[in-house]
Design a protein around this motif. Sequence first.
Motif, PDB file in Angstrom:
ATOM      1  N   GLU A   9      -0.479   7.879 -11.943  1.00 41.06           N
ATOM      2  CA  GLU A   9       0.560   6.875 -12.184  1.00 41.06           C
ATOM      3  C   GLU A   9       1.480   7.254 -13.329  1.00 41.06           C
ATOM      4  O   GLU A   9       2.700   7.195 -13.205  1.00 41.06           O
ATOM      5  CB  GLU A   9      -0.057   5.510 -12.519  1.00 41.06           C
ATOM      6  CG  GLU A   9      -0.911   4.885 -11.453  1.00 41.06           C
ATOM      7  CD  GLU A   9      -2.375   5.085 -11.748  1.00 41.06           C
ATOM      8  OE1 GLU A   9      -2.757   6.223 -12.115  1.00 41.06           O
ATOM      9  OE2 GLU A   9      -3.147   4.120 -11.610  1.00 41.06           O
ATOM     10  N   LYS A  32      -1.140   5.258  -7.310  1.00 37.36           N
ATOM     11  CA  LYS A  32      -2.269   4.353  -7.506  1.00 37.36           C
ATOM     12  C   LYS A  32      -3.329   4.599  -6.440  1.00 37.36           C
ATOM     13  O   LYS A  32      -4.524   4.499  -6.699  1.00 37.36           O
ATOM     14  CB  LYS A  32      -1.779   2.909  -7.448  1.00 37.36           C
ATOM     15  CG  LYS A  32      -2.864   1.912  -7.814  1.00 37.36           C
ATOM     16  CD  LYS A  32      -2.334   0.499  -7.796  1.00 37.36           C
ATOM     17  CE  LYS A  32      -3.479  -0.467  -8.024  1.00 37.36           C
ATOM     18  NZ  LYS A  32      -3.261  -1.734  -7.330  1.00 37.36           N
ATOM     19  N   THR A  33      -2.859   4.911  -5.240  1.00 31.67           N
ATOM     20  CA  THR A  33      -3.766   5.158  -4.117  1.00 31.67           C
ATOM     21  C   THR A  33      -3.487   6.543  -3.559  1.00 31.67           C
ATOM     22  O   THR A  33      -2.327   6.931  -3.433  1.00 31.67           O
ATOM     23  CB  THR A  33      -3.511   4.102  -3.018  1.00 31.67           C
ATOM     24  OG1 THR A  33      -3.702   2.812  -3.579  1.00 31.67           O
ATOM     25  CG2 THR A  33      -4.449   4.291  -1.847  1.00 31.67           C
ATOM     26  N   THR A  38       0.828  -1.203   0.000  1.00 31.58           N
ATOM     27  CA  THR A  38       0.000   0.000   0.000  1.00 31.58           C
ATOM     28  C   THR A  38       0.868   1.261   0.000  1.00 31.58           C
ATOM     29  O   THR A  38       0.550   2.242  -0.670  1.00 31.58           O
ATOM     30  CB  THR A  38      -0.933   0.002   1.221  1.00 31.58           C
ATOM     31  OG1 THR A  38      -1.633  -1.243   1.261  1.00 31.58           O
ATOM     32  CG2 THR A  38      -1.918   1.136   1.161  1.00 31.58           C
ATOM     33  N   ASP A  64       1.824   1.808  -3.413  1.00 27.46           N
ATOM     34  CA  ASP A  64       0.663   2.318  -4.156  1.00 27.46           C
ATOM     35  C   ASP A  64       0.532   3.827  -3.962  1.00 27.46           C
ATOM     36  O   ASP A  64       0.199   4.561  -4.897  1.00 27.46           O
ATOM     37  CB  ASP A  64      -0.626   1.642  -3.675  1.00 27.46           C
ATOM     38  CG  ASP A  64      -0.733   0.196  -4.132  1.00 27.46           C
ATOM     39  OD1 ASP A  64       0.037  -0.197  -5.027  1.00 27.46           O
ATOM     40  OD2 ASP A  64      -1.596  -0.536  -3.601  1.00 27.46           O
TER      41      ASP A  64
END
Lengths: 401, 296
Positions: free
Chosen positions: B125, B104-105, B96, B99
């Motif tokens: 991204e 991505k997050t 995470t 990410d």
Amino acid sequence: MMLGRLLGPRVWLLVAALLAAAILVPMANLWLPADSPLHVPSYMVPLFGKYLCYALLALALDLVWGFVGILSLGHGAFFALGGYAMGMYLMRQIGSRGVYGNPVLPDFMVFLNWDRLPWFWHGFDQFWFAALMVVLVPGLLAFVFGYFAFRSRVTGVYLSIITQAMTYALLLAFFRNDMGFGGNNGLTDFKELLGFSIASQGTRAGLFAATCIALALGVLLVGGVTRSKLGKLMIAVRDAESRTRFLGWRAEHVKLFAFTVSAVMAGIAGALYVPQVGIINPGEFAPVNSIEVVVWAAVGGRGTILGPVLGALLVNAGKSYFTVAAPEFWLFVLGGLFVVVTLFLPRGIVGTIDHGWNALRDRRRSLSAEDGTGAPPQLPPQSPAADRTSMPDGALPSPAE
Amino acid sequence: MTMESAQTIAGPVPASAASDVSLARAVVSPHPYATQRAAELAAKAATVSPRRDTLLYLNGVTKSFDGFKAINNLSLVVAKGEMRAIIGPNGAGKTTMMDIITGKTRPDTGEVYYRGDVDLTAHDEASIAAMGIGRKFQKPTVFESQTVEDNLRLSLAGSRSIFAALFHRKDESERDAIGRILATTRLTEKRRTLAADLSHGQKQWLEIGMLLAQDPELLLVDEPVAGMTDAETAETARLLREIAQTRSVVVVEHDMHFVRELGVKVTCLHEGSVLSEGSLDAVSADPRVIEVYLGR
Ligand SMILES: Nc1ncnc2c1ncn2[C@@H]1O[C@H](COP(=O)(O)OP(=O)(O)OP(=O)(O)O)[C@@H](O)[C@H]1O
Ligand SMILES: [Mg+2]
């Protein structure tokens, strides 16, 4: 684009066959005596012409579905829009020869007591304008639709569903009389195309040849695009979209490009279809039509260039046969065909043959390498896998994909 | 060398520091605008200075999924040129964290800065990748239906425009660049093999090769030796050390032998925040690390 050496022999063969058909079929129809075994009967020319339009539509779908993995269930809409643009031109060509004899207004407008042409019918008396609209309208719709859908990262089943919704919405809209496209009945009773009588054998032969050429150009375009680095990127987006993003590519741009180009191809196919069948009505927007296109591509082999062309021709020949022999069964046959192909021939006809051929070649190669007697494995000049990019093992087509 | 430089960088400055400075200045300079400006400058200096000279700077990052805090007030600093190993139990939030760094997050709160002043939370991204952050996924992800060469060709640094790709022509320099990466990743023989036909370990290397082709400044490598043989693991450690000579690398890994071979500073994550940080020996001697991770 890298036409020429990079297109591969198969694409050239297909193009050559289409160009040969463009010349030979009209000749065999117009000049050979009716009792000659090689004579092509007149009813067959527009029938085959229609199949070739479907082949172009299937090829267009394959560009997005086979190569980028976007299962569009709305390509019939782009086809129909191209068809309507052509139909509007053909309506304007009728002039005062209509039932009501109005020199400007098409019959259905007179019937609806309209006193002047709606604004969006202007310009369609010019062929160049109609031809421009054939390309622009589907292209623009696809661009706007794709822009929002791909930017919001709508993928998979959700994307398929909204493409179905798109074509269904257009179906409902075009059914309405006050939309100004002839409502339920659509556009028909065409008389002339570019000054040639639409019903004459010569015009039909000419339309057939034009369709062959358009399909050949479509094959060259798809061949060129898919063999380029962009084509490799398309396949990469299909197989591992997030990987392309983390490499810095904008997957949504790749999709938007393919979707727009594909919609334009579908529109051209529709424009060639309408004068050959003589009518365009809202039924062309029916969601089931778009699903049929998917079946053609799946049967022939998605992710190949020959596949969708072959699939469209075969399935439609079958359809013509069945709708005469056993009309009530056609839809069952179509559904059954899709199930059988999905279960037993997931790569489609062409994909399966390719796969078998490659497996055989690999085995031969490893055998000859093992006992050392055979010729050394020869590396082809280009990537040996060029024909194998069709389908990754894990990404077989499924109706819900 | 690089390890020390990372440690000397101060952690996040407490918020009070900025106001202390502005108060001090207020006495000297009576003009209200000057006071205000001095305060702004001081505040700016206070927030920028700890980030300056860092390549990656995470401060107070929190991300929860449906109320579950996968990342919890995480702070982490990676210096330019540093290689860092991240360890931690399953679900610690290692992936995470990657990410979040790669766009991505989006984190719920906290700062994520690259090269000291680029706010990564404001980018997606593709643009983060273009800024020079490459990422290897936990599950090896390559373009299976294409050749090793084409995988690398798609990864090579250069224009990411669609039309440039459409009209792209292969050339010598591209071929050479691909050849060098193939040699580095021991895949020269496999140039024309389909990625799908590679072994698991080779796929991992190909993916690392794709990162190299991107020519990133920072590589985030998620579990590169999962499923590898011992020989492959040793080879991968060698490869990453070689890469780390010219780039910054963050490696997430469970394999402690591998981490030892890397011989770099280690951060242990647990429940979304840093549990322990330092040399491998120090971290593995930390009783909390032994309790939650090593002593399983
Ligand atoms: N998109 C998501 N939605 C919901 N929960 C998530 C999501 N991503 C991660 N999580 C949860 O966050 C926690 C941290 O996951 P993460 O993958 O970062 O762990 P990890 O440290 O990489 O573990 P591992 O060593 O198993 O790879 C896990 O409990 C996971 O279930
Ligand atoms: Mg993980």
